[in-house]
Motif scaffolding. Structure first.
Motif, mmCIF file in Angstrom:
data_model
loop_
_atom_site.group_PDB
_atom_site.id
_atom_site.type_symbol
_atom_site.label_atom_id
_atom_site.label_comp_id
_atom_site.label_asym_id
_atom_site.label_seq_id
_atom_site.Cartn_x
_atom_site.Cartn_y
_atom_site.Cartn_z
ATOM 1 N N PHE A 214 40.133 27.591 48.001
ATOM 2 C CA PHE A 214 40.154 28.333 46.745
ATOM 3 C C PHE A 214 41.333 28.004 45.859
ATOM 4 O O PHE A 214 41.494 28.589 44.798
ATOM 5 N N GLY A 215 42.151 27.068 46.302
ATOM 6 C CA GLY A 215 43.351 26.759 45.542
ATOM 7 C C GLY A 215 43.093 25.819 44.371
ATOM 8 O O GLY A 215 41.964 25.382 44.135
ATOM 9 N N ARG A 216 44.151 25.508 43.679
ATOM 10 C CA ARG A 216 44.036 24.689 42.479
ATOM 11 C C ARG A 216 44.127 23.198 42.774
ATOM 12 O O ARG A 216 44.368 22.414 41.861
ATOM 13 N N ARG B 255 36.532 21.610 39.710
ATOM 14 C CA ARG B 255 35.600 21.728 40.826
ATOM 15 C C ARG B 255 34.239 21.120 40.511
ATOM 16 O O ARG B 255 33.509 20.727 41.412
ATOM 17 N N ARG C 197 30.504 22.557 45.329
ATOM 18 C CA ARG C 197 29.896 23.691 44.627
ATOM 19 C C ARG C 197 28.693 24.214 45.409
ATOM 20 O O ARG C 197 28.445 25.415 45.465
ATOM 21 N N ASP D 25 24.185 40.420 41.506
ATOM 22 C CA ASP D 25 25.309 41.182 40.954
ATOM 23 C C ASP D 25 26.035 41.945 42.044
ATOM 24 O O ASP D 25 27.266 41.932 42.127
ATOM 25 N N LEU D 26 25.270 42.612 42.874
ATOM 26 C CA LEU D 26 25.889 43.360 43.970
ATOM 27 C C LEU D 26 26.643 42.414 44.898
ATOM 28 O O LEU D 26 27.719 42.746 45.407
ATOM 29 N N LEU E 213 28.109 39.635 44.116
ATOM 30 C CA LEU E 213 29.369 39.235 43.493
ATOM 31 C C LEU E 213 30.416 40.328 43.668
ATOM 32 O O LEU E 213 31.594 40.055 43.941
ATOM 33 N N THR E 214 29.959 41.547 43.542
ATOM 34 C CA THR E 214 30.863 42.678 43.762
ATOM 35 C C THR E 214 31.392 42.673 45.191
ATOM 36 O O THR E 214 32.598 42.815 45.430
ATOM 37 N N TRP F 102 31.449 40.161 47.308
ATOM 38 C CA TRP F 102 32.262 38.967 47.509
ATOM 39 C C TRP F 102 33.676 39.188 46.976
ATOM 40 O O TRP F 102 34.674 38.871 47.629
ATOM 41 N N SER F 103 33.745 39.727 45.770
ATOM 42 C CA SER F 103 35.050 39.969 45.162
ATOM 43 C C SER F 103 35.930 40.808 46.075
ATOM 44 O O SER F 103 37.119 40.507 46.266
ATOM 45 N N HIS G 73 36.931 38.897 49.241
ATOM 46 C CA HIS G 73 37.777 37.768 48.862
ATOM 47 C C HIS G 73 39.165 38.250 48.451
ATOM 48 O O HIS G 73 40.180 37.653 48.821
ATOM 49 N N GLY G 74 39.200 39.314 47.685
ATOM 50 C CA GLY G 74 40.485 39.848 47.256
ATOM 51 C C GLY G 74 41.318 40.317 48.431
ATOM 52 O O GLY G 74 42.513 40.014 48.522
ATOM 53 N N ALA H 107 42.622 37.283 50.209
ATOM 54 C CA ALA H 107 43.701 36.625 49.471
ATOM 55 C C ALA H 107 45.007 37.402 49.618
ATOM 56 O O ALA H 107 46.063 36.811 49.871
#
Lengths: 219, 219
Positions: free
Chosen positions: B129-131, B136, B143, B174-175, B177-178, B180-181, B184-185, B188
């Motif tokens: 997930f880094g830069r 990408r 991807r 949508d759910l 993504l919620t 996952w966020s 993931h958060g 991190a």
DNA sequence: TGTACATCAGTGAACGCGCGTTCACTGATGTAC
DNA sequence: TGTACATCAGTGAACGCGCGTTCACTGATGTAC
């Protein structure tokens, strides 16, 4: 080689005993000038460009000068990160003030402020949460502003609990960590370019799904 | 200078037309050996140590050799990231299989698998997930695996919707993504050392608060 | 079956770079007398 | 009020480093005849 001009220290941010007028040799308020330079580099050139030498160059001093005020590169990175947390808190505060008095709406505004800050200042966000500092515990003031940030989320949740909008039996700290995780994760995914969708749209969506649905009583 | 010994290519991961036996000059399956070396470096020495030269060194070839198989550093970073997503999916799958048939429990297991992978392989997670890769979109297979990962979350949510446990009117994407966020958060924040609390504890808590509370009908 | 040859995966040396950090120094400041 | 001096924030040059990448090359391979 472009000539970097030494800059007037900003009034009001001057350190306690710094001399009044800048001159050629003694800078006046070099620590602040270095931080300003670092912030400018982060904003305009990104995380990779943030080197001690570049900071000194932009501040118009020799590359050895920063060592009078920062122990090493980590230290100036920590200062940038700390500044970032203050900006983040300001962004969240602003977002909250722009919305009404309903606690749940305010909580959601905190989250949207967070995501907005991250996507507006991606490099700064990376410095705040990146691996630049090997050991964060070496920078107590950084830890402090980070926990102040979390405290804003906790406060918003406490308000919701008092209004009976969120489960009162769950510690506000736990709920805040949950909320923080979701907005932080969304921010990280957006900042790193993992998602294709527009930031504003997904920020609305995630905060709707999560904050509004957070701990709503089952059954 | 420590001597790096060239390693036998792993059976079963050999590329289609690679020669059978390794020899001194032609390696046999250098692309795979380079990837293995890169993975080993990431695991044992961290993200910072992952340089092309170090990879070549560990694979036992000259520093110019990798350029026969990878266009540049970004390309090998992308390969490492891609491998990471496959491992992540395996971890999630394993976590799901270890739990029962209840859709909500399975969804939660996906999340816990995610956080567990991140905290067990922090450097790998950072590469994913880094830069490291400026863009990408230049790496379509990367991807692809990233979206395969998200697809696992979507599938778990669709199951919950079918079982009537999660709001059916909201798009599963949508759910997802919620969800996952949030994982993931949390990952991190844990990986970057921002939180003090034990990973397992907060992973339980966040998935409980969020996944179990996700979109539960209001009123 | 034997051999010339095209192919290309490797080598080893080098280029050019910018980094973090150290060191002996110098110039400006403000204070003690 | 004038001056010697301690202080310390700056300078400029250098150290040592490892990086990504390129280049002309060489050695092994397998194929066409």
């Amino acid at each position: 080689v472009p000539q970097a001009e030494p800059r007037e220290p900003q009034a009001g941010r001057r350190r306690p005993h710094a001399p009044r007028r800048p001159n050629r040799y003694h800078h006046g308020d070099l620590p602040q000038a270095l931080l300003d330079a670092a912030l400018r580099i982060v904003k305009t050139q990104g995380t990779e460009a943030l080197t001690l030498r570049a900071v000194a160059r932009l501040a118009g001093v020799s590359q050895a000068a920063p060592y009078r005020h920062f122990a090493n590169k980590e230290a100036i990175l920590a200062a940038v990160a700390e500044d970032g947390f203050r900006s983040l808190m300001a962004a969240m505060r602003e977002s909250v003030q722009a919305c009404g008095d309903i606690p749940l709406a305010r909580l959601r505004a905190v989250g949207i402020g967070y995501v907005t800050f991250a996507t507006s200042h991606p490099s700064h966000f990376r410095v705040m949460f990146g691996r630049g500092m090997a050991d964060r515990s070496a920078f107590p003031t950084l830890r402090q502003v980070a926990s102040d940030t979390l405290a804003m989320v906790v406060a918003a949740i406490v308000d919701c609990q008092r209004a009976g909008l969120v489960r009162p039996e769950e510690p506000a700290e736990d709920l805040a960590l949950t909320a923080w995780s979701s907005v932080h994760g969304l921010s990280a995914l957006l900042v790193e370019g993992v998602l294709d969708r527009p930031a504003a749209e997904v920020a609305e969506m995630v905060t709707r799904d999560l904050f509004l649905g957070l701990g709503v009583r089952q059954g």
